[in-house]
Design a protein around this motif. Structure first.
Motif, short mmCIF file in Angstrom:
data_model
loop_
_atom_site.label_atom_id
_atom_site.label_comp_id
_atom_site.label_asym_id
_atom_site.label_seq_id
_atom_site.Cartn_x
_atom_site.Cartn_y
_atom_site.Cartn_z
N GLN A 433 76.08 39.10 25.78
CA GLN A 433 75.92 40.56 25.59
C GLN A 433 76.06 40.93 24.41
N HIS A 468 75.63 51.40 23.00
CA HIS A 468 74.38 50.80 23.32
C HIS A 468 74.69 49.20 23.53
N ASP A 470 73.01 45.65 25.64
CA ASP A 470 71.86 44.82 26.53
C ASP A 470 72.62 43.38 27.01
N ASN A 471 71.79 43.03 28.05
CA ASN A 471 72.30 41.78 28.33
C ASN A 471 73.47 41.46 28.76
N ASP A 484 73.55 48.58 31.12
CA ASP A 484 72.60 48.23 29.61
C ASP A 484 71.79 49.54 29.48
N GLY A 485 71.81 49.73 27.96
CA GLY A 485 70.93 50.74 27.54
C GLY A 485 71.99 51.87 26.92
#
Length: 760
Positions: A433, A468, A470-471, A484-485
């Motif tokens: 992540q 922020h 992701d993953n 996520d985001g």
């Protein structure tokens, strides 16, 4: 008594300008051809003093006194007799008689000669002949007592152009008399046919040297040299190291030290093993005008075994193995500094295999800081290399960058202090992540004392966060992932803290009882949508009981309203000090808590935490930290650290237990139990024994996921040490029970020999 100051000029001035006085005789008859070892015993004559001498006005003047003074005008010879004393340029001389030939420049001192140079070294003898510089000359039967306690005796000595050559000499830093002043055999000595001291190269060289231990020759070397201890020494061999281990067999290493320049040196250490290939270790150090740094490492060739928790017979590929360890700090100006460290290894088992460190992860950091009276700025980056069995390297974070800025200002309206903070963090993982975070915050604190003696502190806190990520699916623990985001969060908190100390006398000392109450309020927060990178390890204790946010980092912030209450007690009397605190919190709001089960903060009433510290002078210290279950008073956390004894004989005990019944899927909150015991006993003035052990007591009652039986030794050590003023000899036996690769660490025996004044 005749006293005068002689202002010298021309050749006569040169004849008296010696900045270092040559060695002089001891008064014990011996011929240059004698093979007997010269005596290292001190003479009866006392070192010279400045009594009765007019202080010289400059280094070109000689302060002089004697009982009688004769001058032969025909031969231009000055003869001083009877307790003659001379002082010049920090050098002091005492003799029964001094003859100075002003024509030839020759100076001869006779009878109980003693000379002290500015460095504190003292030379004793019966007579000495000097050239007209007082720097060169010939000495018979000298004894030189160094300022650090070392002694150098010789049958004959010469000094030419500053280089001293001693014939049939002996050196020791050890005591040559016992407590009663009777002669004793030094613990060790070095005797040689010839000894040469070069003050330019800062080396002492020996020819046909014999090393004696307790009067018995144990080593003969045709040639040998070591630094003279000035300006950090020079190149040469350092103390050798000898070990026997189960993994590597017999190990022998001899460091070689190289003085490259003032402030720069290099140490190269070859390691030879009986069961594996040799290795070479090096360390370079440099001190600059604004900082210092060092670079070290080790390199070898061998098989790289996998890191596993169970023994395996699998051997992986062979290749180059090694590590690098570098660090340094530079102060660029009074405010700005740069600090860095680099730690890398070729594989996960190398550092333990070669007994370098037991660390399970290596962290490399680069940090630029600016610090002044009211502000702090840090711009840092770091990377982590894991050495743990089963851990995925791609899950380890790389921080580029981590920025933190804080500024403290005075509140012009209500008073108090305001701290402003800006923070950003970017974490990157090659197989995990990624998270980026930025926030801006402000904290206001106002402290006041009431007329009744109450200390009241008002706190207000506000912060705005932007995240922020992701993953997140690659993070195994679901509660750490977040969404996520892009995510945002606003934090507002307020607190009132009141302490009310009451002081009085008790048992001949002073006690202070301080009740403390705190109210904290925070609106509901959107915590679950935010990834958790730095607030994973949470445990209620006295250190965070009264904190505005009882999470350890920034990614989680405790919301809701609560009341915190506790009691502090302090007692002081001569040599005895006791500090104790106990407390608990009550959550006023009914919303579900953010804390995981087992942390002591899940229910509305928290667990009870306490800490007690007892100190009795420098002889005894005891600290206990404990957490009790609020319902059954079961011990959920118990940590004890105790020390008993003095500098030479002491014992230490450390005990740690976490039994919180937490979810075993949350790795950062796993329970464990451990005991550590260590100590040292000074048997005699020079002999001591020491030992320590670490035992893992973790069993199914602490962590249902473990497979150990609740008694697993981690490492044990026992040793004996002989140490006096000039020699250290020690032997240590250590056994490690952890598994590395295809075999257990096993036992290691290390032998150490250190000789004072030899080596660096």
């Amino acid at each position: 008594m005749v006293s005068l100051a002689i202002l010298l000029s021309g050749t006569a001035a040169a004849a008296q300008s010696g900045s270092a006085t040559p060695p002089v005789a001891t008064g014990q008859a011996a011929t240059p051809e004698s093979t007997a070892t010269p005596s290292l015993l001190p003479p009866i004559v006392a070192p010279p003093a400045d009594v009765g001498i007019t202080a010289p006005l400059s280094d070109e003047e000689v302060g002089f006194s004697s009982d009688t003074l004769d001058y032969d005008s025909n031969g231009d010879i000055v003869t001083a007799s009877g307790d003659v004393r001379m002082v010049r340029a920090g050098n002091r001389m005492r003799a029964d008689r001094i003859v100075w030939n002003r024509k030839t420049g020759a100076v001869r001192a006779e009878g109980n000669v003693a000379v002290v140079n500015p460095g504190g070294d003292t030379v004793y003898g019966d007579s000495v002949d000097l050239t007209d510089t007082l720097k060169d000359g010939v000495i018979e039967n000298l004894l030189l007592v160094l300022e650090d306690g070392g002694r150098l005796a010789a049958v004959r000595g010469t000094r030419v152009n500053g280089v001293s050559t001693l014939e049939r000499a002996a050196y020791t830093p050890c005591a040559v008399t016992d407590a009663a002043g009777c002669p004793r055999t030094p613990v060790w000595t070095i005797s040689a046919v010839r000894v040469v001291h070069d003050p330019v190269k800062h080396r002492i060289s020996y020819r046909d040297a014999r090393f004696k231990l307790l009067g018995v020759t144990v080593l003969w070397l045709p040639g040998f040299s070591h630094p003279d201890g000035q300006q950090g020494g020079g190149p040469g061999l350092l103390v050798p190291d000898f070990q026997i281990s189960r993994l590597n067999g017999v190990e022998f290493s001899v460091p070689y030290y190289i003085k490259m320049a003032p402030g720069r040196d290099l140490t190269i250490t070859p390691h030879v093993y009986s069961q594996v290939l040799p290795a070479v270790e090096g360390q370079y150090r440099e001190l600059t005008s604004n900082g210092a740094y060092q670079i070290g490492g080790m390199l070898t060739y061998g098989s790289r075994s996998p890191a596993s928790l169970v023994p395996t017979d699998v051997d992986t590929d062979r290749g180059v193995r090694g590590y690098i360890d570098a660090n340094g700090k530079f102060q660029l100006d009074p405010n700005w500094s740069v600090t860095g460290s680099l730690r890398l290894t070729s594989d996960r088992t190398f550092l333990r295999r070669y007994d370098i460190t037991n660390d399970d992860r290596l962290r490399s950091v680069l940090n630029v800081e600016r610090i002044d009276q009211d502000s702090y700025l840090s711009i840092a980056g770091y990377a982590v290399q894991t050495l743990r069995a089963g851990a995925v390297q791609g899950q380890q974070p790389i921080a580029i960058p981590a920025i933190d800025y804080r500024r403290r200002i005075d509140d012009p309206l209500l008073g108090g202090k305001v701290e402003l903070q800006l923070n950003s963090l970017s974490l990157i993982r090659t197989a995990g992540q990624d998270t980026q975070r930025a926030f801006a915050g402000a904290r206001w604190d106002l402290r006041r004392l009431t007329t009744l003696g109450q200390e009241v502190t008002l706190t207000a806190y506000a912060r705005g966060d932007v995240y922020h990520t992701d993953n997140g699916i690659s993070t195994p623990t679901v509660s750490y992932r977040g969404e996520d985001g892009w995510q945002g969060r606003a934090i507002v908190a307020g607190a009132v803290d009141m302490r009310w100390p009451f002081a009085g006398t008790l048992f001949g000392g002073t006690q202070t009882i301080t009740p403390r109450v705190q109210l904290v309020a925070t609106p509901p927060l959107k915590n679950s949508d935010i990834p958790n990178e730095d607030s994973r390890a949470i445990d209620l204790e006295t250190l965070n009981l009264f904190a505005i946010n009882r999470f350890s980092g920034y990614d989680r912030f405790e919301d809701g309203s609560r009341a915190v209450y506790g009691l502090e007690w302090a007692f002081d009397r001569p040599r005895l000090s006791v500090r104790s605190v106990i407390g608990q919190s009550y959550r006023l709001s009914k919303e579900p808590t953010l804390f995981p089960q087992g942390t002591g903060l899940t229910d509305r009433f928290s667990d009870i935490v306490a800490q007690t510290t007892i100190r009795y002078g420098r002889f005894a210290a005891l600290t206990q930290r404990i957490r009790l279950d609020k319902d059954a008073f079961t011990v959920r956390r118990n940590e004890i650290d105790a020390t008993l004894g003095g500098r030479r004989t002491y014992a230490t005990v450390g005990y740690f237990r976490l039994n919180r019944n937490v979810d075993t899927a949350i790795e950062d909150l796993r329970d464990r139990e451990e005991i550590r015991v260590g100590g040292r006993v000074q048997i005699t003035r020079t002999v001591s024994v020491f030992g320590s052990t670490v035992v893992d007591l973790t069993g199914p009652r602490e962590d249902p996921a473990v497979i150990s039986d609740g008694y697993q030794p981690v490492r044990q050590r026992i040793g004996i040490l002989y140490a006096d003023e000039c020699l250290e000899v020690g032997a240590t036996y250590r056994r490690d029970y952890d598994i590395i690769g295809s075999t257990r660490r096993g036992s290691t025996v290390a032998v150490r020999l250190a000789l004072k004044n030899l080596g660096r």
